[in-house]
Scaffold this motif. Structure first.
Motif, PDB file in Angstrom:
ATOM      1  N   ASP A   1       0.945  -1.209   0.124  1.00 47.47           N
ATOM      2  CA  ASP A   1      -0.033  -0.087  -0.057  1.00 47.47           C
ATOM      3  C   ASP A   1       0.723   1.522   0.021  1.00 47.47           C
ATOM      4  O   ASP A   1       0.564   2.458  -0.281  1.00 47.47           O
ATOM      5  CB  ASP A   1      -0.855   0.068   1.339  1.00 47.47           C
ATOM      6  CG  ASP A   1      -2.064  -0.978   1.127  1.00 47.47           C
ATOM      7  OD1 ASP A   1      -2.489  -1.332   0.078  1.00 47.47           O
ATOM      8  OD2 ASP A   1      -2.923  -1.156   1.917  1.00 47.47           O
TER       9      ASP A   1
ATOM     10  N   MET B   1       0.266   5.293  -0.848  1.00 46.32           N
ATOM     11  CA  MET B   1       0.015   6.157   0.258  1.00 46.32           C
ATOM     12  C   MET B   1       1.277   7.142   0.138  1.00 46.32           C
ATOM     13  O   MET B   1       0.730   8.489   0.658  1.00 46.32           O
ATOM     14  CB  MET B   1       0.370   5.309   1.586  1.00 46.32           C
ATOM     15  CG  MET B   1       0.235   6.018   2.720  1.00 46.32           C
ATOM     16  SD  MET B   1      -1.645   6.199   2.753  1.00 46.32           S
ATOM     17  CE  MET B   1      -1.881   7.775   3.675  1.00 46.32           C
ATOM     18  N   THR B   2       2.213   6.855  -0.596  1.00 44.45           N
ATOM     19  CA  THR B   2       3.310   8.093  -0.824  1.00 44.45           C
ATOM     20  C   THR B   2       3.018   8.951  -2.097  1.00 44.45           C
ATOM     21  O   THR B   2       3.088  10.174  -2.123  1.00 44.45           O
ATOM     22  CB  THR B   2       4.673   7.580  -0.535  1.00 44.45           C
ATOM     23  OG1 THR B   2       4.653   6.435  -1.550  1.00 44.45           O
ATOM     24  CG2 THR B   2       4.761   7.120   0.723  1.00 44.45           C
TER      25      THR B   2
ATOM     26  N   ALA C   1       3.534  12.014   4.115  1.00 44.13           N
ATOM     27  CA  ALA C   1       3.250  10.648   3.506  1.00 44.13           C
ATOM     28  C   ALA C   1       4.381   9.686   3.917  1.00 44.13           C
ATOM     29  O   ALA C   1       4.011   8.563   4.210  1.00 44.13           O
ATOM     30  CB  ALA C   1       3.530  10.690   2.005  1.00 44.13           C
TER      31      ALA C   1
ATOM     32  N   ALA D   1       3.453   8.536   7.554  1.00 42.30           N
ATOM     33  CA  ALA D   1       2.189   7.741   7.628  1.00 42.30           C
ATOM     34  C   ALA D   1       2.219   6.266   7.254  1.00 42.30           C
ATOM     35  O   ALA D   1       1.461   5.507   7.414  1.00 42.30           O
ATOM     36  CB  ALA D   1       1.097   8.421   6.239  1.00 42.30           C
TER      37      ALA D   1
ATOM     38  N   THR E   1      -5.683  12.387   1.678  1.00 45.55           N
ATOM     39  CA  THR E   1      -6.586  11.226   1.746  1.00 45.55           C
ATOM     40  C   THR E   1      -7.155  10.680   0.428  1.00 45.55           C
ATOM     41  O   THR E   1      -7.480   9.463   0.339  1.00 45.55           O
ATOM     42  CB  THR E   1      -7.721  11.753   2.634  1.00 45.55           C
ATOM     43  OG1 THR E   1      -8.116  12.920   2.273  1.00 45.55           O
ATOM     44  CG2 THR E   1      -7.364  11.984   4.254  1.00 45.55           C
TER      45      THR E   1
ATOM     46  N   PRO F   1      -4.129   8.958  -2.295  1.00 52.74           N
ATOM     47  CA  PRO F   1      -4.030   7.446  -2.190  1.00 52.74           C
ATOM     48  C   PRO F   1      -5.086   6.634  -2.961  1.00 52.74           C
ATOM     49  O   PRO F   1      -4.777   5.753  -3.657  1.00 52.74           O
ATOM     50  CB  PRO F   1      -3.613   7.063  -0.942  1.00 52.74           C
ATOM     51  CG  PRO F   1      -3.300   8.388  -0.103  1.00 52.74           C
ATOM     52  CD  PRO F   1      -4.224   9.552  -0.973  1.00 52.74           C
TER      53      PRO F   1
ATOM     54  N   LEU G   1      -6.116   1.031   3.656  1.00 50.73           N
ATOM     55  CA  LEU G   1      -5.680   2.367   2.867  1.00 50.73           C
ATOM     56  C   LEU G   1      -6.360   3.625   3.522  1.00 50.73           C
ATOM     57  O   LEU G   1      -5.938   4.632   3.883  1.00 50.73           O
ATOM     58  CB  LEU G   1      -5.650   2.161   1.406  1.00 50.73           C
ATOM     59  CG  LEU G   1      -5.088   3.214   0.774  1.00 50.73           C
ATOM     60  CD1 LEU G   1      -3.459   2.973   0.954  1.00 50.73           C
ATOM     61  CD2 LEU G   1      -5.331   2.966  -0.927  1.00 50.73           C
TER      62      LEU G   1
ATOM     63  N   ALA H   1      -5.155   4.147   7.165  1.00 51.19           N
ATOM     64  CA  ALA H   1      -4.008   5.013   6.993  1.00 51.19           C
ATOM     65  C   ALA H   1      -3.871   6.334   6.798  1.00 51.19           C
ATOM     66  O   ALA H   1      -3.296   7.225   7.335  1.00 51.19           O
ATOM     67  CB  ALA H   1      -3.113   4.019   6.119  1.00 51.19           C
ATOM     68  N   ALA H   2      -4.638   6.684   5.706  1.00 50.91           N
ATOM     69  CA  ALA H   2      -4.874   8.020   5.219  1.00 50.91           C
ATOM     70  C   ALA H   2      -5.441   8.801   6.490  1.00 50.91           C
ATOM     71  O   ALA H   2      -4.999  10.005   6.699  1.00 50.91           O
ATOM     72  CB  ALA H   2      -6.016   8.278   4.099  1.00 50.91           C
TER      73      ALA H   2
ATOM     74  N   ALA I   1      -2.997   9.606   9.208  1.00 46.43           N
ATOM     75  CA  ALA I   1      -1.923  10.326   8.586  1.00 46.43           C
ATOM     76  C   ALA I   1      -1.993  11.997   8.767  1.00 46.43           C
ATOM     77  O   ALA I   1      -1.127  12.439   8.653  1.00 46.43           O
ATOM     78  CB  ALA I   1      -1.416  10.164   7.081  1.00 46.43           C
TER      79      ALA I   1
END
Lengths: 189, 189
Positions: free
Chosen positions: A151, A155-156, A179, A182, B156, B159, B175, B178-179, B182
DNA sequence: AATCCTATGAGACAACTTGACTCATAGTAC
DNA sequence: GTACTATGAGTCAAGTTGTCTCATAGGATT
């Protein structure tokens, strides 16, 4: 002499590819037609047809000539490597041709199998390399992952890609740092 | 009777818009031509020209008929609202027509001013609403932000957009979580 | 230099596409 | 029933597309 080594052939080929790339960059994928490419390249219309009977194949090859962002071999510490690579990608995404190629790829891939294959290859490389680097960092105890390593690309790179292509605004380092954080808890924090 | 209320006019208009949207979805933006739209809509070619002299304007209006993901009025706690809204956007991004519209927008906006205006409007709404909701959550002490609230949309939605359009894979709830994490430190953690 | 090979540009060509216009018809309001 | 007007079908000129032909010239080989 076979075609592939004939300097006349190679000269035309290069001129055509350059013209196609310029047209894509300046006016979008629909501008990459046999006629327009021929004019821009300074070659005959028939020559373009001889080299690429299908305009779409030409577009694909022209897109492949644009240097796209990838990830270099990971170094340690992973966090520094990641910061460096993401900053490099951010810089690349500020370039018109990289944006042109990536959004054209994402768009045309929805209907065109050849384009989709290129998209999949491109996405796969980024996802794989990032996942491998993070798995290694995790094995070394450098990070406790907050998500699956596969992921990590979304995510980045996702936020930067969105910022660059949808919001069309510069990518600040705060976004990159956010990022990176995260991804999980870095042992160097 | 003025055109805009004539049922014949409105019927043609709807048929044309539907046909254009279907063509975009099935074969991409280049398929939205006067001829193809006329055939698909079951109206005369001249009628399409009368309604939309420029095929591009028709494409823009057809794209506007696709329900795009937005953010509902924020509720409290913000974290729950965010989880709900991001999940809704994730679901929307799984739809072919939403992907078609968003990638076409991102791509054509690079060369077309009208498309770029639509892109900016769309991106602006998402960024603004999310920023406002997070500023409010911050003011209430629900979150300590790890980034500027105006980076929240990229962080958010980015990703998910990347996962959906570049990686072309399903968006898992990990995902999304995680966002959300973050964005900063939630007081309910 | 002489010879051969072949990629090329220019041009011709038919098939198709594009955008504009005309007109008889039929759907709609009054 | 009458007036209005959006429509489909058709026509048309201009432009585009893809293919083919042929004389020319670039480049390798001797």
């Amino acid at each position: 002499m076979t075609s592939e080594t004939d300097p006349r052939f190679l000269r035309s080929r290069e001129a055509i590819l350059n013209a196609a790339r310029e047209l894509l960059l300046e006016s979008g994928p629909t501008a990459v037609t046999h006629v327009q490419v021929a004019e821009r390249a300074g070659v005959g219309r028939a020559t373009v047809y001889r080299h690429w009977p299908q305009a779409e194949s030409l577009l694909i090859e022209a897109m492949a000539t644009v240097p796209m962002p990838f990830l270099d071999k990971p170094t340690i510490p992973t966090r520094e490597w990641l910061r460096r690579e993401l900053t490099a990608i951010a810089r690349q995404l500020e370039l018109d041709d990289v944006r042109a190629v990536s959004t054209t790829l994402a768009n045309t891939a929805l209907w065109d199998q050849n384009m989709d294959a290129r998209r999949a290859q491109f996405a796969g490389i980024l996802t794989d390399r990032l996942a491998a680097a993070l798995d290694d960092a995790h094995a070394r105890g450098e990070i406790t992952l907050a998500l699956t390593s596969r992921d990590a690309a979304a995510m980045t790179i996702g936020p930067m890609y969105y910022r660059s292509t949808i919001e069309r605004a510069p990518i600040d380092s705060a976004l990159i740092e956010a990022a990176i954080s995260a991804l999980g808890t870095w042992s160097t924090d």
